[in-house]
Each structure stands twice: as structure tokens, then as C-alpha cells.
Scaffold this active site. Structure first.
Site, short mmCIF file in Angstrom:
data_model
loop_
_atom_site.label_atom_id
_atom_site.label_comp_id
_atom_site.label_asym_id
_atom_site.label_seq_id
_atom_site.Cartn_x
_atom_site.Cartn_y
_atom_site.Cartn_z
N CYS A 212 54.19 75.24 22.61
CA CYS A 212 53.61 74.29 21.94
C CYS A 212 54.29 73.69 21.15
CB CYS A 212 52.35 74.94 21.03
SG CYS A 212 53.04 76.43 20.18
N HIS B 83 50.09 78.42 16.65
CA HIS B 83 50.06 77.22 17.39
C HIS B 83 50.74 75.95 16.75
CE1 HIS B 83 49.02 75.03 20.71
NE2 HIS B 83 48.12 74.13 20.42
N ASP C 76 46.69 67.40 20.68
CA ASP C 76 47.05 68.63 21.07
C ASP C 76 48.01 68.48 22.49
OD1 ASP C 76 48.36 70.97 21.51
OD2 ASP C 76 46.46 72.27 21.10
#
Lengths: 680, 307
Positions: A426, A470, A486
């Protein structure tokens, strides 16, 4: 009866000593994880010496040796921990003295000192660990130490250890109701003294900087970060972006919130002085969610909330970048009640300095990325299209989600990720995406926090663990404000829609460095969930039972809480406990009721006494009848037949049939009515 | 209970009563002791009829009877017998001593040395004689009637408590009442009659009666009473030495015999009270009271029959 002094000086016997040693080991054991490791060798050393002394093989240590031991112990402690007056070092000191005391535990007085300190240490353990396991262990230790106390005070060697153990457990069990009432009803005063901060405690959770290029193997942990309990409907899994903080500054390698790491106080000032200026407004799709956050101790002040927070209790600082910060670092678990509005438009107009912050890029470096961004931006009619195309590139090119990415060096880390390695997690995706945005003149920032969580249907809460950490991005568009995007979700939709385990299923790297973590094994999920729910209840109802929840609970129990009602409640509880004790201690244990024939005979005797027959306790029934017959010859027959009926039941062993009892009653009735001539 | 045996026992008592006048209770107790397979100790002044009683019991129950006069120079061999060298076949042959009989009258037991006393007491407990590795069982039934002079008399070795405990009962006959004394003086009793005495019961019948004693019923209530009595002797209020479990068992056995003697198949508190003093008096050591008999009465009076 021994005098008190003598009783205290009395030598303890073998069973007392053995219990004492067992208790010491049990009490010290949980401390070994956090405190001085060599406490166990020290304890074993003194225990062995004591045991050898007991067997007569070794003499008792002289004062010189004792002094040497004390110096050694203190020296070791100072060497290991420094000489700061922290809670940690004080507890270590106590533990050491406790361990060394066993070398000279001879008399009952010594044993009592050890026992009292053991009680204290059991309680002190909860400064470090308040989990349910620690509590259960505490109960076990309590039973053990109480048993030791019994063994020391009552050296009668004929009492078996098991009996003593049962007695100790019984004593504690008897005290349990009182403990519960005190726990529930006693006023929960704020502490008169506070536990010093355990500054040495490790910080856990999300850190305030992010350097994806340096990480070759993202270490994961299954430790709990927090739990979130929803009262109403819960958001979907892919909406669960638990926002920690925004990272706006990039120096070519590392992402940070601001240019420099700021001390806590200045950071708070900066955040609070620049509250959101831009207007926020609810969109059509916005909805309110209420939830409770049960945060574990992290030694950091970050709170993790769903954006946008509209209300939070207890009070917390809400920064301009929509982060929430607790007043103090969380040294103990804490509950926050939060109301958030999802999908609100944030900052419809952007402050100039925030815009500047969100467009910042290093002066040079990552040229390939800059060029690509420029090229794509030129090709796109508007910002939204540009964003879509950048997103699309993550799926079009062979990007791969992995927890074991290659390292990216010190220079041009974004370039190497976007064009060469194309492997990362991430942080890589979020960082490169924000870079692409900024390079095209679109304000953007990295947001770190947690995503997802495991839903516990039974208790209606999510548990969010460290491996749920995250990083994602926010991009600012005019008219729309900050939008959450995202890129990781594009590359690995599983990560967001399900969880990390699913996302790296093929790689097999989920929790690969903690082989014993329960979360690693999906087949254990039922057990894990049940255990997690238990811990949740423990945390919610026991650890976090403060004056507020006490008021809530007592109000729910008693209705409106007045002092009269509270007093009545406590009084009633105490009476019930008193009755329980009386019952447990055998106050109401009555002798078995008298059999009917015995009762009749008692009445018969009372009758004779009333008629002034001289009382003779040693007289047998027959003798009594005889002496009565002598005084009242007219009644001789009745007297003697009554007694012979009685003797038949009592001594001949005949059954006390209804027939016989009826006859006895009839005879007795006759005697009651008979004429008893006065004795001359 | 078989009425025949009951009748036999009655007859025995009658016969003995005609021999020793006015001492019915003591005679009953003596029979009771015999039924309970215990040994009897009679303590009394010389000339009170101890020997006559022992002799009479042996005759009435048709038992084989020996009398040994204990003196300070009596040796165990005089009592038990000895291996004697037989010149004819050059071997040792066991000569049985006077102890090989069914009723042994150990007269003036406390005049013998402790060594001889012990020899006898061992025989009483084991009911056999062990000599040079051979065991010689005594005949059944076997009853020792020991007599002793009160300790105030000169030339006595007091029996230690442990040995007193071997005797089931201790009795004393005491002076006869005037009426009995008158009859005695008129020559209607005494030694002369002893020779004419006829057996009222055989040894087999006696054994049969003895076998019936344990069958006499005892209820829980009665045992409560017995236990209260025992507890009273042990709680230190009157006694410094209480009643041993062996003595407690003896008490119950005697009470059973007593009940049987009175034709009952169950024990009443009266039975316990009747035998309590004879069974317990010589085993109790009082705090202040030195007379066991009085001590026993005190305890009886202090304990409730029905609690």
C-alpha cells in the site's frame, strides 16, 4: 497458647516452606517477560540454597554473603536499567528483594513478610498487564498465596496440601461476592496518585513517517490495534478507512506529516490553529454512523476514526487534516465514542497554505515520473480524467501486490517503483499515486491508518489488528473537496474488499514471521473470534468500568439514581452477602429434627418435671416410670406402658410405626388429663 | 433366646445364691462376666467368700477347676508347667501346670511377684501357653478368677493398670447383711454345701450361651448413651485417664450379657448402668477421687440417658 512474639518467631516447617517457594515462583513468573530476566535465576539460586540449608547440607549464609548478594543484585539492576526512579526499576527492585528474601526465610515472621509482598506483587502486576489472561493468572496466584498463608499459620502437618488448597480457594470464594459489590458500587474516585508513565514501553501501531523504499519485508503483527463497536448499521468492508493522519511532505524518500518531525506540543498547536477553513458540507450520500472505539495501549496519541468526525467523547483534538488526537499518549486502553459522517465533502475551498503543503514535491529527482505525469496530464481534458487514467495505469501495467518488495535505493524511488520493480504494498502505491498527482498540479496527500477489520457478529464489533495497517490517498478537486482514492484497491481488490490474508494468499506471506499467531490460521477463526469477543467484553465491561459506565450501569439497574436508592442497594447487597456467609460458615445448619417418639418422650419428661418428680438426668426411662409410679400408684400402669412402648422403639429397635406412635400419644394424652394427687 | 438356656442360667444363679447368701447382684455380675468370656477380679478382705464363689462357679457350670495360691516365691513354671526330663525314654516331656483347666482360681494374685503375675496375665490374654517354642492351647471355656487383698494389706504387689485392664470386671463381695449372716451362722451355707453342689449346666451349654451374647441387639440410641459415657471419662472433668476402646467394647459386651441374663434380647440403658461400675471402676484414674467405684457412680450420675 503461644504469645504473639513466640508465635512469630516460631520456625516454619517443611510444608510451609514448600508452599512459600511455590508461591514465590508463581508470583514472579509473569514478571519475567517484561522485567529483569535474571530474576528467575536469582530466585532459583536462593530457593536452592534454602532447600540445601533445610536438608542440612549447607549452612545458612553469613551476613557477609548476604551483603555481597545485595550489592550484586543492586549492581546488576543499576547496570541493566540505570538508576532512574521509574516504576519499572522500582518493581524490579522489589522483585529482587522478594527473590533474595527466600534465602533467609526461617521464622513465621519472615514467611509473613514474603506472603504480604507476594500479595502486593500480584496487584502490581496489573500495572503492566490488564488482560483477561493476566486476571485469571492473578486469581490462581491469589489462591496459591492464600494457601501459603494458611500453611504458614497452621503448621499442623497432618493437614494435607490438597485440603489446604481447598481451604484457600474456599476462603477467596467466600470473599468473591463482597469483591463484586465493591467493584460495582464503590465510588470510582479518580486516582489520588497516578501511575508514572511507562516511558520505556514500546510504541506500537502506525508510525508518523513512511519510507516504503526501505522495506524489503513488511513485518506484520496480529496484535490488536483497536476495536470498533457499531450501534446502528455498520459500513461496508471497503468503506472502513480508519483514518490516522495525513502525510503531506515528501523528501524524495520518506513521507512525513510536515517538513520536520514536530514535538508533540508544537504539532498540537499547528493542528489546532489551522482548523478546517474550507467549508464542509454533507452530500446526498452522506450518512451518520455511531461507534465506540476501544483503543489498546499504544503509547501514541493517534486515534483512528472514519472521516469525517462530527462528535467525539471524551474530547480529542480534531486537526485541520481531519485527524483526531487524544490529549495524552494512550498508556492504557481507552474508549472513545465517536459520531462520523461518511462521504461528506471536505474543504470545498482550499486554504492556500494547505494547497501549498499538498502540492509540495522535492525540487528534483524522479524525472521519469514527472515527465509521465506531465504527458498524461496534457493528454487528459480535465483533472478527473487524469486521475482515472493514472489509476488505470496500475491495472494496465503489470503491477503486483506483495509484502516482500525489492528495496528501491535512495534516489528516484518513485521512478524505480513505477517503471522498474512494479512490486509493492500500500505505501508504494499511495506514495507513487500522490507523487503523480502533485507532479500534475493536483493537491494530494498520503493518509495512513487502518483499513478493514474483522467483524464479530455476536458482539457487533470490528477488531482491527496491526496487520490491517494501510496507506491510501486523498486528492483535492474543486467543487468536490478531498476525495479518498486507494490505488492499492485497484491492484489488489481483495485487500480492501476482504482482508490482507486474501490479498497475499498466493504469496503465503501473511504473518509469515509470526508462525504462532492465531490470525494466521483461517481454520482457527471460530476459536479466535470467540476468544476475541471474550476479550472485548472484558475490556469493555471490566477494564473500562469507570465512573461514567458505573453511573450508566447503576441507573439501568436501579432506575433514577438517588443516594437513598444507592444506599439501599448497597445495604441489600451487604445483607445478602452476610446471609451467604452465615450459610457458608454453617450458622443455619440445624441439628436433625427429633424423631416423633423422642419428642413424645420429651413431653413425657416435661410432664413429670411439672408434676414435681425430682429430676434425675441419669434415670433411664424405666427408672423414671418406676419412681413416678411410686409417687402416683394410680397411674403406674399408664406410666409403665408408655415407657415400654418407648423402650420398644428406642432400644428394642422396633419400627416407630403409626400404630405405636398413636398408642404413645393416647397414653400421654391420658396422663395429661389424669388426676395427679398432690404429694404429701 | 432359647428359654432352656435362660432357665439353666436361672438355676445356676439359684444354686449359687444358696451357697453365697445375700449377694445376688455380685453373683449375677460374675455369671455375666463368664458369659462375656472375660476374666474376673475379686478384691476383698480375707474370709469374705471369694474362694467359695470361684469354687461354686466351677461346680455349677461343671467346669474343670484348679486353684493356685499365689505367694511371693511362686514361679511361672509353677503355674504354667515345665519340660521335665524323662529318664526312661531320654526325652523332655511337658508337664502341664495348674493353669490347664477351665476355671483357674488365682488366689491372692497380688501377693506374687510381678514376674509370675505377668505369666498369668499373658495366659489370660492369649488363652494358650507357649513354652520352648511349642504352643499348648488351654481348654474352652477358660476363666480366671483372680482374688486380691486390698492394697492396704501388707505383702502385696499392686497390679499395674495395664494388667488390671485384662480383667473384664472387678467385684467385691463385702460383708453379708445381718439376715444372711444369721443364716450363715446357723450353718445353712458354707463350705460344707460346696461338696454337695450339683452342676446346673454343662460346659457345652455355657459355650452355647456365650455364643448368644453378641446377638443381643443394640440400638443407635443406646450407643449414643455409651459414647456419651465414654466421652465423659475422657474429657478430663473427673478422670485423668479415660476408658480405652477395649474397655468400651467390654462394657457393651457385659451389658449384653446382663440383658441376656435378664431374659432380654436387647440392651437397655439400665444394663449399661448395672455393669458400668464393675467394668470401668478399676480402669479409671480420677483427678481427685481415688476410689474407682465412686468415680464411676459420679460419671453415671452426670451423664444424661437421653440427650
Amino acid at each position: 497458647m503461644l504469645k504473639r512474639q513466640d508465635a512469630l518467631a516460631e520456625q516454619i516447617n517443611l510444608s510451609g516452606l514448600v508452599w512459600l517457594l511455590i508461591a514465590q515462583v508463581i508470583v514472579v513468573l509473569p514478571y519475567t517477560s517484561a522485567q529483569v530476566i535474571w530474576i528467575i535465576p536469582a530466585l532459583l539460586f536462593s530457593i536452592c540454597w534454602r532447600a540445601l540449608t533445610l536438608s542440612g547440607r549447607v549452612s545458612q549464609p553469613s551476613w557477609r554473603i548476604k551483603l555481597l548478594l545485595v550489592f550484586l543484585a543492586f549492581g546488576g539492576l543499576a547496570f541493566g536499567n540505570g538508576i532512574a526512579l521509574t516504576l519499572h526499576s522500582m518493581v524490579s527492585l522489589l522483585l529482587l528483594s522478594f527473590a533474595l528474601k527466600s534465602i533467609e526465610t526461617h521464622s513465621r515472621r519472615d514467611a509473613l513478610v514474603v506472603v504480604w509482598v507476594a500479595f502486593f506483587l500480584i496487584a502490581a502486576r496489573f500495572l503492566f498487564d490488564q488482560s483477561i489472561v493476566a486476571a485469571l493468572y492473578g486469581v490462581v496466584s491469589l489462591v496459591c498465596v492464600t494457601t501459603t498463608l494458611i500453611a504458614v499459620q497452621n503448621p499442623n502437618s497432618s493437614v494435607s496440601s490438597f485440603l489446604r488448597l481447598r481451604m484457600g480457594a474456599g476462603m477467596l470464594f467466600t470473599c468473591l461476592p463482597l469483591m463484586l459489590v465493591i467493584f460495582v458500587a464503590a465510588p470510582r474516585l479518580p486516582a489520588l496518585w497516578s501511575v508514572p508513565n511507562m516511558s520505556s514501553g514500546p510504541q506500537t501501531g502506525v508510525s508518523d513517517s513512511m519510507t516504503p523504499g526501505d522495506i524489503a519485508n513488511l513485518s506484520q503483527s496480529a496484535d490488536l490495534a483497536f476495536r470498533a463497536a457499531f450501534k446502528g448499521p455498520r459500513p461496508a468492508q471497503n468503506e472502513l478507512y480508519w483514518r490516522g493522519m495525513a502525510m503531506s511532505h515528501f523528501d524524495g524518500k520518506t513521507w512525513r506529516p510536515f517538513v520536520n518531525p514536530l514535538p508533540d506540543r508544537e504539532m498540537r498547536e499547528l493542528l489546532s490553529n489551522n482548523l478546517p477553513q474550507g467549508e464542509s458540507k454533507s452530500t446526498d450520500t452522506s450518512r451518520k454512523v455511531d461507534y465506540e472505539l476501544l483503543l489498546e495501549a499504544s503509547n501514541q496519541p493517534w486515534l483512528f476514526t472514519l472521516s469525517t468526525v462530527t462528535d467525539i467523547t471524551p474530547d480529542a483534538l480534531l486537526g485541520f487534516d481531519y485527524r483526531a488526537i487524544a490529549d495524552q499518549s494512550l498508556t492504557a486502553a481507552k474508549i472513545y465514542r465517536v459520531t462520523s459522517e461518511l462521504n461528506t465533502a471536505r474543504d470545498l475551498t482550499l486554504d492556500p497554505w494547505v494547497r501549498e503543503l499538498s502540492l509540495q514535491l522535492p525540487n528534483s529527482g524522479n524525472e521519469r515520473t514527472r515527465q509521465l505525469a506531465k504527458k498524461m496530464r496534457v493528454e487528459s481534458p480535465d483533472a478527473a480524467t487524469y486521475i482515472d487514467r493514472v489509476m488505470a495505469r496500475y491495472t494496465a501495467e503489470p503491477f503486483h501486490y506483495t509484502l516482500k518488495p525489492p528495496t528501491l535505493g535512495d534516489e528516484d524511488t518513485i521512478d524505480s517503483f513505477l517503471f522498474d520493480s512494479m512490486r509493492g504494498f500500500c505505501a508504494h502505491y499511495a506514495g507513487s499515486f500522490v507523487f503523480m498527482m502533485r507532479a500534475a498540479g493536483i493537491p494530494a496527500r498520503v493518509v495512513v491508518g487502518y483499513q478493514g477489520g474483522e467483524w464479530n457478529e455476536e458482539e457487533m464489533y470490528f477488531s482491527v489488528r496491526q496487520f490491517d495497517a494501510h496507506a491510501w490517498t486523498e486528492v483535492w478537486l474543486p467543487e468536490r473537496g478531498w476525495i479518498r482514492l486507494d490505488p492499492t484497491a485497484r491492484v489488489a481488490p481483495n485487500r480492501v474488499e476482504q482482508n490482507l490474508r486474501e490479498a497475499v494468499k498466493d504469496e503465503g506471506s501473511f504473518l509469515s514471521d509470526s508462525p504462532f499467531a492465531m490470525s494466521r490460521y483461517s481454520w482457527l477463526s471460530d476459536v479466535r473470534r470467540g476468544w476475541d469477543a471474550t476479550q472485548y467484553r472484558w475490556q469493555k465491561f471490566v477494564i473500562n468500568y469507570d465512573s461514567e459506565s458505573q453511573l450508566e450501569f447503576l441507573t439501568a439497574l436501579l432506575g433514577k439514581l438517588t443516594s437513598t436508592r444507592a444506599a439501599l442497594f448497597v445495604g441489600a447487597c451487604l445483607i445478602i452477602i452476610g446471609l451467604f456467609w452465615a450459610l457458608a460458615l454453617g450458622m443455619f445448619r440445624r441439628a436433625a429434627p427429633l424423631p416423633a417418639h423422642q419428642k413424645l418422650y420429651q413431653n413425657f419428661q416435661n410432664l413429670l418435671t411439672r408434676k414435681e418428680l425430682p429430676k434425675d438426668r441419669a434415670a433411664t426411662p424405666t427408672q423414671q416410670a418406676l419412681s413416678a409410679s411410686k409417687m402416683w400408684p394410680a397411674l403406674a400402669d399408664d406410666l409403665q406402658s408408655f415407657v415400654s412402648e418407648y423402650n420398644a422403639i428406642c432400644y428394642e429397635g422396633q419400627a416407630a410405626s403409626k400404630e405405636k406412635l398413636r398408642r404413645m400419644r393416647k397414653l400421654l394424652k391420658g396422663l395429661y388429663r389424669a388426676d395427679w394427687p398432690l404429694n404429701s | 433366646m432359647s428359654t432352656a438356656i435362660q432357665q439353666n442360667l436361672e438355676d445356676c444363679l439359684q444354686t449359687l445364691s444358696s451357697l453365697i447368701l445375700g449377694k445376688e447382684t455380685q453373683l449375677k455380675l460374675a455369671i455375666c462376666c463368664l458369659l462375656a468370656r472375660g476374666h474376673l477380679l475379686i478384691e476383698d478382705l480375707p474370709g469374705m467368700g471369694k474362694t467359695t464363689l470361684a469354687h461354686g462357679i466351677a461346680k455349677v457350670f461343671a467346669l474343670d477347676y484348679n486353684r493356685v495360691q499365689f505367694t511371693s516365691d511362686l514361679l511361672p513354671a509353677d503355674l504354667l508347667g515345665a519340660n521335665v526330663f524323662d529318664a526312661r525314654d531320654s526325652s523332655f516331656r511337658f508337664h502341664r501346670g495348674p493353669v490347664f483347666c477351665q476355671v483357674l482360681l488365682a488366689d491372692e494374685l497380688n501377693r506374687a511377684s510381678p514376674k509370675s503375675q505377668s505369666a498369668l496375665l499373658e495366659v489370660m490374654e492369649e488363652r494358650q501357653v507357649s513354652l520352648d517354642g511349642t504352643r499348648y492351647p488351654l481348654p474352652e471355656p477358660f476363666l480366671v478368677i483372680g482374688t486380691q487383698n486390698p492394697q492396704s494389706q501388707s505383702g502385696t504387689f499392686a497390679l499395674p493398670e495395664s494388667q488390671l485392664d485384662r480383667f473384664l470386671m472387678k467385684l467385691s463381695l463385702g460383708y453379708p447383711d445381718p439376715a444372711a449372716e444369721r443364716q450363715l451362722l446357723q450353718g445353712n451355707s458354707g463350705r460344707a454345701m460346696l461338696d454337695e453342689l450339683k452342676a446346673s449346666m454343662t460346659a457345652e451349654q455355657l459355650q452355647e450361651a456365650q455364643a448368644m451374647v453378641p446377638k443381643v441387639r443394640v440400638t443407635a440410641q443406646l450407643l449414643d448413651y455409651v459414647q456419651r459415657l465414654i466421652a465423659r471419662t475422657r474429657d478430663g472433668q473427673e478422670c485423668s485417664t479415660g476408658i480405652s476402646p477395649r474397655a468400651a467394647l467390654a462394657l457393651l459386651n457385659c451389658a449384653k450379657s446382663w440383658a441376656m441374663l435378664h431374659g432380654r434380647e436387647h440392651v437397655l440403658p439400665e444394663d449399661i448402668q448395672a455393669v458400668f461400675a464393675p467394668v470401668c471402676a478399676h480402669r479409671l484414674v480420677g483427678n481427685e477421687e481415688t476410689d474407682g467405684e465412686l468415680l464411676a457412680r459420679k460419671i453415671l450420675a452426670a451423664v444424661e440417658v437421653i440427650a
